[in-house]
Design an enzyme around this catalytic site. Structure first.
Site, PDB file in Angstrom:
ATOM      1  N   GLU A 163      21.746  22.969  -7.296  1.00 37.87           N
ATOM      2  CA  GLU A 163      21.821  22.336  -8.618  1.00 37.87           C
ATOM      3  C   GLU A 163      22.538  20.986  -8.650  1.00 37.87           C
ATOM      4  O   GLU A 163      23.633  20.858  -9.206  1.00 37.87           O
ATOM      5  CB  GLU A 163      22.500  23.284  -9.607  1.00 37.87           C
ATOM      6  CG  GLU A 163      21.735  24.566  -9.804  1.00 37.87           C
ATOM      7  CD  GLU A 163      22.301  25.436 -10.917  1.00 37.87           C
ATOM      8  OE1 GLU A 163      23.392  25.139 -11.416  1.00 37.87           O
ATOM      9  OE2 GLU A 163      21.636  26.409 -11.289  1.00 37.87           O
ATOM     10  N   GLU A 354      17.632  31.641  -8.390  1.00 35.09           N
ATOM     11  CA  GLU A 354      18.557  32.290  -9.323  1.00 35.09           C
ATOM     12  C   GLU A 354      17.852  32.598 -10.627  1.00 35.09           C
ATOM     13  O   GLU A 354      17.090  31.767 -11.146  1.00 35.09           O
ATOM     14  CB  GLU A 354      19.751  31.380  -9.682  1.00 35.09           C
ATOM     15  CG  GLU A 354      20.781  31.247  -8.622  1.00 35.09           C
ATOM     16  CD  GLU A 354      21.914  30.298  -9.036  1.00 35.09           C
ATOM     17  OE1 GLU A 354      22.176  30.161 -10.256  1.00 35.09           O
ATOM     18  OE2 GLU A 354      22.509  29.694  -8.138  1.00 35.09           O
TER      19      GLU A 354
END
Ligand code: GCO
Length: 451
Positions: A163, A354
């Site tokens: 991220e 995720e």
């Protein structure tokens, strides 16, 4: 329809959120260690000093994973555990920990999916500019080489960065995450460019040095957009919104992924960002766009979009929509349209690196942890992902966030994302109802899903 027979069902975690800080085990500190020491930045005043004490309890954690039949584990490596100063001298004990962790996973039939960076930038490197210093790309490549030389005979699946939107955007623009800076957009994008260079150089190192054939991806936020209806206009609007931005924000999917997969920043974002866009030096894009084997995406929710008179428009959520403890809306279709649009544009097999939700779970009087909302949430999302695969999206795996409850960044320990409950006073682990349910999902390759 079904997931492919070799589909990887897994759980995910990250070093700083579970291990306990390297600085108490002969390693260095990270920006998160330092950030947590500032008053008021973590909502429950906590830190990752001990977290789930996974550093000492990894065998127990892997035993639970194995008992649940889980065969894939996405973990991350703490850079300052291996290199206390971020470069230079190796902390042998820290590196040996990951050696043992990988062996212990493999011995239990669990395939480790290794993320090289899940936000614990060595503090010493931060003092030298951190992601603002272009040299960090080489520091990261050197660190990667140490890891790959040690683990690359046993690890197949690698992810470089987790991220970038968060560690660059939340870490350096809004200051909600470590290191807690609030920089101008131009500096933010420059740091982002260095992160992309670090990614590319790490891919080069893995390809050159791993002795076991490697599958490589990365794990950006997948900011999913959901068309309000299935009309071609709304679908086009959602697609356009997925891959462009009209404001100076780090949440554009294409800003991060076009360089990685196409070797260029997207024209439309460049127009919006203007002079704030980084100067791209000759050769940068060749480094950044190393071929990858999969597109990893962390997806938790999506924004509904409709075609408006002047382009894509956000559609407000229905009043009273279900929300997780973060107040993130429950929007399972994010796991249909996100993968679909990403696969269409980038053409790489998708791994959901995720997906999950935070709740406030506790151990009930009967000693168990009942979390029916997690089961319902995951069923809806994974079922949506399956529909995407039915519609032609190539999918390699799905990783539930997270294996156990852990340190949820600025929310501290209040938000529980785990399949396994952790009592932070005693470090007792209790698999939740959802853990046993997920065990059946994995064992049946998704056949028991109802959504
Ligand atoms: C992120 C991280 C995870 C979080 C999870 C829940 O997305 O922020 O990758 O570390 O814990 O997403 O917020």
């Amino acid at each position: 329809m079904a997931f492919s027979s070799d589909f990887a069902w897994g759980v995910a975690s990250a070093s700083y959120q579970i291990e306990g800080s390297p600085m108490f085990a002969g390693g260095g500190s990270s920006v998160w260690d330092m950030f947590c020491r500032r008053p008021g930045v973590i909502n429950d005043g906590s830190n990752g000093d001990v977290a789930c004490d996974h550093y000492n309890r990894y065998e127990e954690d892997l035993d639970i994973m194995a008992s649940l039949g889980l065969k894939n584990y996405r973990l991350s490596i703490a850079w300052p555990r291996v290199l206390p100063a971020g470069k230079g001298e190796i902390h042998a004990e820290g590196l040996a920990f990951y050696d043992r962790l990988i062996d212990a996973a493999l011995a239990r039939g669990i395939d480790p999916w290794v993320t090289l960076y899940h936000w614990d930038t060595p503090y010493d490197l931060y003092l030298q500019g951190g992601w603002l210093n272009r040299d960090i790309a080489d520091w990261f490549a050197d660190y990667t080489q140490i890891i790959v030389d040690r683990l690359g005979d046993r690890v197949t699946n690698w992810m470089t960065l987790n991220e970038p939107q968060c560690f660059i955007g939340l870490g350096m623009q809004t200051g909600l995450h470590a290191p807690g800076d609030r920089l101008a957009f131009r500096e933010v994008l420059l740091a982002g460019h260095h992160a992309l260079l670090a990614h590319g150089k790490a891919v080069q190192v893995i390809r050159a040095r791993a002795t076991k054939p490697a599958r490589i991806g990365w794990a950006p936020v997948g900011a999913a957009k959901i068309p309000a209806t299935h009309s071609p206009e709304d679908v086009d609007a959602a697609r356009l919104a997925t891959f462009s931005t009209t404001t100076k924000t780090v949440w554009s999917n294409s800003w991060w992924n076009d360089p990685v997969f196409f070797g260029s920043y997207p024209e439309s974002d460049l127009e919006v960002f203007g002079d704030d866009a980084p100067v791209v030096r000759a050769g940068d894009m060749e480094i950044i766009s190393q071929p990858l084997d999969f597109f990893g995406a962390n997806i938790y929710n999506g924004q509904t979009i409709r075609a408006g008179d002047n382009g894509p428009e956000d559609v407000p959520n229905p009043l009273g929509i279900g929300r997780t403890i973060y107040t993130w809306p429950v929007t399972p279709e994010a796991l249909y349209w996100g993968p679909k649009f990403f696969y269409e544009r980038y053409g790489k097999p998708i791994v959901i690196t995720e997906n999950g939700l935070g709740l406030s779970d506790w151990v009930a009087l009967d000693g168990k942890v009942h979390d029916p909302q997690r089961i319902d949430f995951l069923d809806r999302y994974i079922s949506a992902f399956r529909r995407a695969t039915d519609d032609g999206v190539e999918a390699l795996g799905y990783f539930q966030w997270s294996f156990s409850d852990n340190f949820e960044w600025y929310e501290g320990y209040r938000f529980r994302f785990g399949l396994v409950h952790v009592d932070y006073e005693t470090q007792v682990r209790t698999p939740k109802d959802s853990a046993y349910w997920y065990q059946e999902v994995a064992a049946s390759n998704g056949a028991i899903l109802k959504g």
